[in-house]
Design a protein around this motif. Structure first.
Motif, PDB file in Angstrom:
ATOM      1  N   ARG A 121     -36.403 -31.833 -16.599  1.00  0.00           N
ATOM      2  CA  ARG A 121     -37.541 -30.970 -16.834  1.00  0.00           C
ATOM      3  C   ARG A 121     -38.092 -30.878 -15.534  1.00  0.00           C
TER       4      ARG A 121
ATOM      5  N   THR B 184     -34.261 -38.261 -10.954  1.00  0.00           N
ATOM      6  CA  THR B 184     -33.017 -37.922 -11.950  1.00  0.00           C
ATOM      7  C   THR B 184     -32.711 -39.124 -12.717  1.00  0.00           C
TER       8      THR B 184
ATOM      9  N   ARG C  84     -30.811 -49.994  -7.226  1.00  0.00           N
ATOM     10  CA  ARG C  84     -30.530 -50.681  -5.974  1.00  0.00           C
ATOM     11  C   ARG C  84     -31.962 -50.721  -5.333  1.00  0.00           C
ATOM     12  N   THR C  85     -32.857 -49.714  -5.259  1.00  0.00           N
ATOM     13  CA  THR C  85     -34.044 -49.744  -4.726  1.00  0.00           C
ATOM     14  C   THR C  85     -35.085 -48.880  -5.953  1.00  0.00           C
TER      15      THR C  85
ATOM     16  N   ARG D 252     -41.645 -41.988  -0.841  1.00  0.00           N
ATOM     17  CA  ARG D 252     -40.314 -41.437  -1.134  1.00  0.00           C
ATOM     18  C   ARG D 252     -40.998 -40.384  -2.364  1.00  0.00           C
TER      19      ARG D 252
ATOM     20  N   TRP E  52     -33.811 -39.164   0.887  1.00  0.00           N
ATOM     21  CA  TRP E  52     -33.253 -37.891   1.567  1.00  0.00           C
ATOM     22  C   TRP E  52     -34.574 -37.144   2.366  1.00  0.00           C
TER      23      TRP E  52
END
Ligand code: NAP
Length: 537
Positions: free
Chosen positions: A51, A182, A202-203, A322, A485
């Motif tokens: 969403r 996600t 993992r993080t 992030r 990213w």
């Protein structure tokens, strides 16, 4: 003669709007789309719980007042199926599908003699004078590089390649790998019905409550009245959201005032806690520690098992450095007896097996594996097409040390290629950037039509100056020191292991001002000329 004046790759929001605008120039157009329908991100990302994280009414197209009045968003943060319906409504209204060729994956785009030749996966070719990439910044999914990934016998999915018919988790043993925006949306939904859910993290990320709810009739009426003001606000804020940073510094107020402000943000809907926080939250380490400590305390309150709570609190990066995943009872999921959290840094996944997976510590059996492992962001979608410019130079090669652009929309050596959400465009609330970029490209093409110009390419010195600006904007951001990213890192992609300045981190208004100045100055930053070989004007 080329087959088309312009070919647009991608029928997501940017490709759709570009098609609408370029029709006004009377151009012969074709959109090539790999999927079977329009919608881009909202077509591909059908995973459970997908969403908006921006307010629905700030996200839709703003260019059509009639559509704004006709369409009623049902929730403050609309779910993916509703957004896809909305985009299909836009496609119907503007009869877009007649110019869109679906099931058409572009594998190559080569420039020669003033035009582009595109090759599709089926080997067919199409030519156009102008190439417009509408391929998105987060559209090239990446699977983890784990041995045995093909060997799993049950169903397994990447979240961005979700089956259209949906997946039933009832009573199933499910694994989710990945805990970005996600993964968080997926986990909180799958946990409702799965027999057992194992999350491989993992993080950990710093997540904050979305506070979604239905839009009441009264709110709907007010939203429709307020659209001009809503879009005006989006035009003025740093990242085109309704929220903008508080002008105060963290330590300009007392500790009690600070706590009260954080509480207010944490209790408010949407991205306020992230982008509406004190102005120094992501540049001053001490300020960042304050908000991080506040959110850590919230996680400790919400997760009953202190050991699990500590696993969920990021230790290697501060809040907001992030992308902050927005959640709805995400942390409470870990209080459920059917959910287990595994630390994939301490005990890495070693192998996917026919019946599940093996970590350095133990074997797991699953019925379904979900890869919420993200994207080769910003440049990945470009890398997946063999794009070649002048003298056959590959874009991937030209960008091997990092993308080089002019305003994210043009690349030197790649004439007549326009990138709608290229690596250095302003992101944030993306449709707002899409509308601006589409209109900028359309105005440039109108200018070229008027002046009988056939070729456009950025001048090297303009690219140099723009890149210096991109670097300058990023100075002092704590996000630069974190793998994500945002900094161009994806451990699953060769050559994306080290941090770089991968995106534009200036404000959207500053970005638009620079683009507008180029247009107002008659495009002096571009070489505009007759077709290839002729001296540019
Ligand atoms: P992401 O943020 O890159 O997250 C990928 C996750 O997969 C990370 O937790 C990563 O761990 C993990 N991962 C990757 N390879 C792994 C491996 N081999 N083993 C274990 N874990 C592994 O991707 P995303 O969640 O798809 O989100 C990408 C962006 O899409 C977001 O930042 C956001 O901008 C956008 N998005 C928006 C919305 C929305 O607006 N509603 C929703 C979803 C996504 P590491 O962190 O350790 O690498």
């Amino acid at each position: 003669m080329p087959d088309f004046d312009a070919i647009i790759i991608g029928a997501g929001m940017s490709g759709m709007y570009q098609l609408i605008r370029l029709r006004e120039l009377g151009m012969k157009l074709r959109v090539l789309e790999a999927g079977t329908g329009v919608g881009g991100t909202w077509y591909w990302n059908r995973y459970p719980g997908a969403r908006f994280d921006s307010e629905s009414y700030s996200y839709g197209f703003s260019f059509d007042p009639e559509l704004l009045q006709e369409w009623s968003w049902s929730e403050h943060f609309a779910p993916q199926p509703e957004t896809l319906r909305y985009l299909n409504r836009v496609a119907d209204k503007y009869d877009l599908r007649r110019d869109i060729q679906f099931n058409s994956k572009v594998t190559a785009a080569h420039y020669a003699d003033g035009g582009w030749t595109l090759t599709l996966a089926d080997g067919s070719r199409q030519t156009a004078r102008f190439l417009i990439t509408a391929i998105g910044p987060l559209s090239a999914p990446t699977l983890p590089r784990i041995e045995g990934i093909e060997s799993f016998r049950g169903p397994s999915f990447h979240t961005a390649r979700w089956p259209h018919e949906g997946v039933d988790f009832t009573g199933k043993r499910v694994a989710v790998i990945g805990t970005g925006a996600t993964g968080v949306q997926t986990i909180q939904e799958v946990a409702k019905t799965a027999g057992h859910l194992t999350v491989f993290q993992r993080t950990p990320n710093w997540c904050a409550p979305l506070h979604n709810r239905p839009i009441t009739e009264e709110e709907q009426r007010r939203i429709k009245e307020d659209y001009p003001a809503i879009f005006q606000r989006c035009a003025e804020t740093f990242a085109c959201f309704l929220h903008s940073a508080d002008p105060r510094g963290t330590f300009e107020v007392t500790k009690a005032e600070r706590e009260a402000f954080y509480e207010e943000l944490y209790a408010s809907p949407g991205f306020g806690i992230w982008v509406g926080n004190f102005k120094d939250s992501y540049t001053d380490p001490a300020a960042n520690r304050e908000i991080s400590d506040f959110v850590a305390a919230k996680i400790r309150q919400r997760v009953k098992d202190p050991r699990v709570a500590e696993m969920l609190i990021p230790k290697n990066h501060g809040f907001g450095t992030r992308r902050v995943p927005m959640e709805t009872r995400y942390y409470e999921v870990y209080n459920q007896p059917n959910v287990e959290l595994v630390d994939s840094k301490a005990t890495p996944i070693q192998r996917i097996t026919p019946t599940g997976l093996t970590t350095s510590e133990r074997d797991f059996e699953f019925d379904i594996i979900i890869y919420a492992t993200g994207f080769d962001a910003l440049t990945g979608a470009f890398d997946r097409i063999d794009i070649r410019g002048r003298e056959g130079v590959a874009l991937k090669q030209a960008w091997s040390a990092g993308a080089r652009t002019l305003v994210g929309m043009l690349a030197e050596g790649f004439p007549n290629m326009f990138m709608l959400l290229g690596p250095h465009t302003a992101l944030g609330n993306i449709p707002r950037s899409i509308e601006f970029n589409v209109e900028w490209v359309s105005a440039l093409l109108a200018h070229m039509q008027q002046h009988h110009l056939a070729e456009a390419e950025p001048r090297p010195e303009a690219v140099e100056a723009w890149m210096a600006h991109v670097m300058e904007c990023s100075i002092g951001l704590l996000a630069n020191d974190v793998d994500s990213w945002f900094t161009g890192v994806n451990k699953n992609v060769e050559g994306r292991q080290t941090r770089m300045i991968a995106r534009y981190s200036g404000s959207a208004p500053a970005y638009r001002a620079r683009c507008d100045a180029i247009a107002a100055g008659g495009y002096r930053e571009l070489r505009l000329g007759a077709a290839s070989g002729a001296t540019p004007g």
